[in-house]
Design an enzyme around this catalytic site. Sequence first.
Site, PDB file in Angstrom:
ATOM      1  N   HIS A 173       0.817  -1.212   0.000  1.00  0.00           N
ATOM      2  CA  HIS A 173       0.000   0.000   0.000  1.00  0.00           C
ATOM      3  C   HIS A 173       0.855   1.267   0.000  1.00  0.00           C
ATOM      4  O   HIS A 173       0.377   2.333  -0.384  1.00  0.00           O
ATOM      5  CB  HIS A 173      -1.022   0.000   1.143  1.00  0.00           C
ATOM      6  CG  HIS A 173      -0.482   0.252   2.508  1.00  0.00           C
ATOM      7  ND1 HIS A 173      -0.203  -0.760   3.406  1.00  0.00           N
ATOM      8  CD2 HIS A 173      -0.187   1.395   3.166  1.00  0.00           C
ATOM      9  CE1 HIS A 173       0.233  -0.244   4.541  1.00  0.00           C
ATOM     10  NE2 HIS A 173       0.255   1.071   4.419  1.00  0.00           N
ATOM     11  N   ASP A 194       1.207  -7.784   2.247  1.00  0.00           N
ATOM     12  CA  ASP A 194       1.306  -6.347   2.004  1.00  0.00           C
ATOM     13  C   ASP A 194       2.773  -5.920   1.870  1.00  0.00           C
ATOM     14  O   ASP A 194       3.358  -5.344   2.781  1.00  0.00           O
ATOM     15  CB  ASP A 194       0.619  -5.595   3.145  1.00  0.00           C
ATOM     16  CG  ASP A 194       0.356  -4.129   2.815  1.00  0.00           C
ATOM     17  OD1 ASP A 194       0.921  -3.642   1.828  1.00  0.00           O
ATOM     18  OD2 ASP A 194      -0.411  -3.486   3.547  1.00  0.00           O
ATOM     19  N   SER A 248       4.026   2.337   8.268  1.00  0.00           N
ATOM     20  CA  SER A 248       3.776   1.347   7.218  1.00  0.00           C
ATOM     21  C   SER A 248       5.057   1.069   6.448  1.00  0.00           C
ATOM     22  O   SER A 248       5.721   1.992   5.974  1.00  0.00           O
ATOM     23  CB  SER A 248       2.699   1.856   6.266  1.00  0.00           C
ATOM     24  OG  SER A 248       1.451   1.923   6.899  1.00  0.00           O
TER      25      SER A 248
END
Length: 741
Positions: free
Chosen positions: A62, A198, A627
């Site tokens: 992402h 991810d 992230s």
Amino acid sequence: MWLPLLVKRLNQVDMQKKGLQLTAEEIYDINNASLKDAIVQFGGFCTGEFISKEGLLLTNHHCGYDAIAARSTPQADYLTNGFWAASRDKELSNPGLFVDILVRMEDVTGKVLEGINAQTPEAERAKLVSERMKALAAEAKGPENYVTYVRDFFAGNEFYLFVYERYNDVRLVGTPPNAIGKFGGDTDNWMWPRQTGDFSMFRVYADANNKPAAYSPNNKPYQPKKHLPINIGGVEEGDFSMVFGFPGRTQRFMTSEGLKLAVETSNPARVKLRGKRLEILKADMDKSDAVRLKYASEYASVSNYWKYFQGQNAGVKRMKTVEGKVENEAKYNQWASADANRKAMYGNVLADINKGYADQKEYTLSQVYLGEAALAPAAAKFALNFVPLQKALKENKADDIKKATDAIKEASKEYFEGFNVPTDEKLFAAMYQMYYNDVPKSQHPDIFKTVETKYKGNWNKFAAEAYKKTFLTSPEKLNAFLAKPSLKTLENDLIFKTVNSVYNNYLTNINPKLQAARSSMDKATRLYIAGLREMQSDKVFYPDANSTLRLSYGSVKDYEPRDGVHYSYYTTAQGILEKEDPKDEEFIVPQKLIDLIKAKDFGRYADKNGELPVNFITDNDITGGNSGSPVINGRGELIGLAFDGNWEAMSGDLVYDKDYKRCINVDARYVLFVIDKFAGAGHLVNEMTLVTTPSPNASTASTSAEAAKADVLENVKPAVDSKTKVKIKKEERKAKAKMKK
């Protein structure tokens, strides 16, 4: 969220008790290679880490989503199908993407606050502090032209200088398809258990001297001072874990009145507006692959925080955070009043802070709706670029007109890539209708009166005319206007006219009142935090996150979110098959992955039980910006990749939940399995440094008692439905209780 510069003084002993085997210097050192040299700020909004001596960089799927979407077309749909560069010359450049690598950080509090004391007038203090921060940053740039800035900590009680090297040649190397990188979609977002791969991979390039350079086919892979070895020896509960990255923003010193304002006013408004945006985007994305690709990144971003704000409110209410703050604030006032000097310094700070929040409340919706509604349509946001041109045309300054038109042309490249006229028109009508309905009428911009009188308050009709007549809907119309810009044409354009009216109204009537309220709080907040640290002098405080490099340490850990429910610390590929649903785009699984899982063809990436680990959880403290952060074991080896937090602790930006806070991570073994076995890109694995040293808790796990426990739990695996609602079986609860005894 600790500053690595201070680890030796504040954290090293505690970290080593928990399982760290490194020295503080091996974590942060400006003279020798250390872990901090393997960590980068990715694009200014995420974290990444070097995993090879050839500049190979790992981050989240992402985090790379914008770049992946930008390189995708209906004919070469990398979002849907994935992408793997078979050789270096096939790696894809990404204009505008950069990474920042920390050179050093320095405590400059003494230099910033020199000569400033309690008697210094606040306005003079602010001026001196601002000037000194800028001067210190400018001085630190040096001949290398580093990226530098000074940030304040503890609301202006401390200041630190940060020096970075910025590399602008960052190329896409590999990404799994959405069905792996985004498996679970919005349903699983912020939830545990997860089975999401991810991750994505990029490579940083440099010039012949290993220094930053603009993209060139002659650039060479960057050679980092340090890259992380990847451990495939396994992860066990209780293992030491460290997350190293760039957390964005937390507000954990916020008072009770600030929390109330967020929970009762701003968060519900954001949820409402984002929910409508998602509804409109989804309807159009489902009708067209081209539209889907244009809006894929925006949809993911809007959805992420739509769900986040809901979870944050739920967490604050569950933890009774406001009530706890009220109780603590009463103790603070009692402490401040017990001493004449403290009372003079700290006695009124909470009252001043709470008054500031009360003054802000009246204008909070205007602020929220400016960003979340007025500037949500792409054309409206792009129209702001024309404000400097308007000024230049009024003043008839040729140089300024050219400068403004050149800037608009540059901005238009990205604008038209992610823009669909019918979709944007729907967004415009819906967002402005909500702005009109929800924001107090006394705070409305003048354009709203035009819509009331000329269009009978019909925003659909107004939007239709605006998008029909504007020059903002195609490159041809835009270029024709810019070739001969006219002030009359610009000011009569309904989209620009609307945004300009809203923007000027905010600058003139709303923002000054908000700024006055906040300015009155600055000194009080600084003193409040200084008082807290004085009041609890035996406690080691960490500062709020502010997008600077931090580390969090903890351990791999399961949890029990509610009565009768137990969540294991890891998931396996079996969960992918259990959630698989070919009729639901969020839970589609590629056939090749299904075949590999059914055949248990996991190679060297299987765990000791022959299963393929996918995700695991730790109690590390993270937030947005983390992230892509590496999850590092006690020996400094990569064991996973942080990508999400859990629903039960969405209040984390406002208060840390020591019982429920979990960091959700992709297991390094699953990352390598996807690259190697699924994608057939083993050449990328070959350039990494793999180690197989087992978890320090592995020997414990292999004792007869633990083996018996594993056998029992293996036979009573919890059922997992497609919406990630795991309910423990009665037999498992009995078995667990029996083993505890």
